[in-house]
Structures are given as C-alpha cells and as structure tokens.
Design an enzyme around this catalytic site. Structure first.
Site, PDB file in Angstrom:
ATOM      1  N   SER A  86      56.661  11.350 -57.312  1.00  0.00           N
ATOM      2  CA  SER A  86      55.385  10.829 -56.806  1.00  0.00           C
ATOM      3  C   SER A  86      54.221  11.590 -57.446  1.00  0.00           C
ATOM      4  CB  SER A  86      55.312  10.988 -55.284  1.00  0.00           C
ATOM      5  OG  SER A  86      56.330  10.256 -54.670  1.00  0.00           O
ATOM      6  N   ARG A 129      67.609  14.988 -58.940  1.00  0.00           N
ATOM      7  CA  ARG A 129      67.188  14.765 -60.329  1.00  0.00           C
ATOM      8  C   ARG A 129      67.760  15.901 -61.175  1.00  0.00           C
ATOM      9  NH1 ARG A 129      61.261  13.844 -58.154  1.00  0.00           N
ATOM     10  NH2 ARG A 129      62.224  15.244 -56.681  1.00  0.00           N
ATOM     11  N   LYS A 186      53.261  19.691 -48.437  1.00  0.00           N
ATOM     12  CA  LYS A 186      52.300  19.202 -49.434  1.00  0.00           C
ATOM     13  C   LYS A 186      51.026  18.790 -48.700  1.00  0.00           C
ATOM     14  CE  LYS A 186      56.160  17.613 -52.126  1.00  0.00           C
ATOM     15  NZ  LYS A 186      57.001  16.479 -52.470  1.00  0.00           N
ATOM     16  N   HIS A 211      62.838   6.462 -55.754  1.00  0.00           N
ATOM     17  CA  HIS A 211      63.145   6.367 -54.320  1.00  0.00           C
ATOM     18  C   HIS A 211      63.871   5.055 -54.014  1.00  0.00           C
ATOM     19  CE1 HIS A 211      59.260   8.906 -53.793  1.00  0.00           C
ATOM     20  NE2 HIS A 211      60.276   9.709 -53.534  1.00  0.00           N
TER      21      HIS A 211
HETATM   22  P1  ADP Z   1      59.768  15.383 -50.656  1.00  0.00           P
HETATM   23  O1  ADP Z   1      58.307  15.368 -50.344  1.00  0.00           O
HETATM   24  O2  ADP Z   1      60.667  15.770 -49.523  1.00  0.00           O
HETATM   25  O3  ADP Z   1      60.107  16.050 -51.959  1.00  0.00           O
HETATM   26  P2  ADP Z   1      59.860  12.840 -51.924  1.00  0.00           P
HETATM   27  O4  ADP Z   1      59.126  11.726 -51.297  1.00  0.00           O
HETATM   28  O5  ADP Z   1      59.295  13.417 -53.171  1.00  0.00           O
HETATM   29  O6  ADP Z   1      60.105  13.887 -50.802  1.00  0.00           O
HETATM   30  O7  ADP Z   1      61.356  12.394 -52.223  1.00  0.00           O
HETATM   31  C1  ADP Z   1      62.188  11.936 -51.205  1.00  0.00           C
HETATM   32  C2  ADP Z   1      63.615  11.925 -51.689  1.00  0.00           C
HETATM   33  O8  ADP Z   1      63.742  11.099 -52.839  1.00  0.00           O
HETATM   34  C3  ADP Z   1      64.166  13.277 -52.103  1.00  0.00           C
HETATM   35  O9  ADP Z   1      65.531  13.310 -51.743  1.00  0.00           O
HETATM   36  C4  ADP Z   1      64.073  13.289 -53.593  1.00  0.00           C
HETATM   37  O10 ADP Z   1      65.053  14.100 -54.178  1.00  0.00           O
HETATM   38  C5  ADP Z   1      64.338  11.832 -53.892  1.00  0.00           C
HETATM   39  N1  ADP Z   1      63.718  11.437 -55.142  1.00  0.00           N
HETATM   40  C6  ADP Z   1      62.433  11.582 -55.486  1.00  0.00           C
HETATM   41  N2  ADP Z   1      62.218  11.087 -56.730  1.00  0.00           N
HETATM   42  C7  ADP Z   1      63.417  10.631 -57.174  1.00  0.00           C
HETATM   43  C8  ADP Z   1      63.876  10.037 -58.391  1.00  0.00           C
HETATM   44  N3  ADP Z   1      63.050   9.825 -59.420  1.00  0.00           N
HETATM   45  N4  ADP Z   1      65.170   9.680 -58.488  1.00  0.00           N
HETATM   46  C9  ADP Z   1      66.008   9.911 -57.454  1.00  0.00           C
HETATM   47  N5  ADP Z   1      65.666  10.493 -56.294  1.00  0.00           N
HETATM   48  C10 ADP Z   1      64.383  10.845 -56.150  1.00  0.00           C
END
Ligand code: ADP
Length: 161
Positions: free
Chosen positions: A128, A90, A41, A17
């Site tokens: 996460s 990803r 979630k 992130h």
């Molecule tokens: P959501 O609950 O909407 O999936 P996340 O908090 O998991 O949200 O992720 C928020 C954003 O960060 C999304 O655009 C996701 O694609 C991006 N993201 C999550 N992990 C990574 C990563 N390892 N590398 C790049 N972008 C990421």
C-alpha cells in the site's frame, strides 16, 4: 464451518491483498477481511469506512465478508471461532515480524493457526505504501490496484476528496 481472518490496514487495498484474500476464500468456508484500526502506521490516506468501501468494490466472492476491529486480533478471532489467521508473505523482510506476530497470537489463542500464503511473483514488491508513493508522484498505479478503485486513489493522492 472453518472461518479464517485476513487482517491488515488495507490503506488502500492492492492486487496483492486481493490475491491473498481470494486464495484464502478457496481454502476456507468463510473469510473475514478485517480492517484493523489500531495500526502503528499513524498517517492514513483513507478512513476505515473508506477502506471498507474500497474493499467492497474489489471483492465479490460470496464467502468473503468485511469487518473492522480496534482491539486485539485474537479477541476478534475468538469471537468468530476462527481457525486461522491468513497472512501474505512477500520477501524475507516480512518474515521476522510476521513470525513474531504468529508466535504471539498462537500463545494468546492456541486454537487459531497463522497460515502464510506466498505472494505471487508479480506482487512480491507491491505494498500500500508503494502505491501511495507512486501515485502521489504522478505514476501509473493501474497494475498495482484493482481497476475499479484506481481513480479514487488518484483523486485522493492529488488532494481531492
Ligand atoms: P499491515 O498494515 O498489517 O502491514 P497491510 O494492509 O499492509 O497490513 O497487509 C495486510 C496483509 O496483506 C499482510 O498479511 C501482508 O503481508 C499482506 N500483503 C500485503 N501486500 C501484499 C502483496 N503484495 N502480496 C501478498 N500479500 C500482501
């Protein structure tokens, strides 16, 4: 001023992130990291306020702000006159869902573009959920999350406050 929004659950924020947010901040005048509270979630490790606190510890660029929203993302984007929603991509597995979301948001708010930034190679498999799983099984998460928050995540995964 060109405002972009980086939405997500950030439960908790990872190095993946942070990378996307910092790269977005190099492109746009202002980036709002939006902690969405209407995620599908159900079980979360941190409350919205705690997630914001963790993000504050990891982000120090002056043009990056943090906010929260529980409604439609495009309504928030409109209220800030945002020109872009920035998402990290990803593997191919992200694509189908992100593409659907991007098309839906485009039809609801055509003035706002969804911009995809490719994840760095070493963050490709970082999420996460993966951090929570590794941590709750006693694994080392120091290469997955910013150093300033690793201990807080360890404590929470152990069941401490
Ligand atoms: P959501 O609950 O909407 O999936 P996340 O908090 O998991 O949200 O992720 C928020 C954003 O960060 C999304 O655009 C996701 O694609 C991006 N993201 C999550 N992990 C990574 C990563 N390892 N590398 C790049 N972008 C990421």
């Amino acid at each position: 001023m060109k405002v972009a929004i980086c939405p997500g659950s950030f439960d908790p924020v990872t190095l993946g992130h942070v990378d996307i947010i910092e790269r977005a901040a190099d492109i746009f005048d202002e980036v709002i990291v939006l902690v969405m509270s209407n995620s599908t979630k159900k079980v979360s490790l941190f409350t919205i306020e705690e997630r914001i606190g963790l993000l504050e510890k990891c982000l120090d660029k002056p043009n990056v702000k943090i906010d929260t929203h529980s409604g439609l993302l495009v309504d928030y984007a409109k209220s800030k006159n945002a020109v872009a929603i920035v998402k990290g991509l990803r593997a191919v597995s992200d694509f189908d869902y992100e593409f659907q979301q991007a098309l839906t948001n485009k039809s609801l708010y055509p003035e706002c573009e969804t911009v995809f930034l490719c994840a760095r190679g070493d963050n490709m498999f970082l999420s996460s959920s993966m951090v929570k799983e590794v941590c709750s099984l006693g694994g080392d998460i120091t290469s997955f999350v910013p150093a300033s928050i690793a201990d807080i995540i360890y404590k929470r995964c152990k069941g401490d406050k």
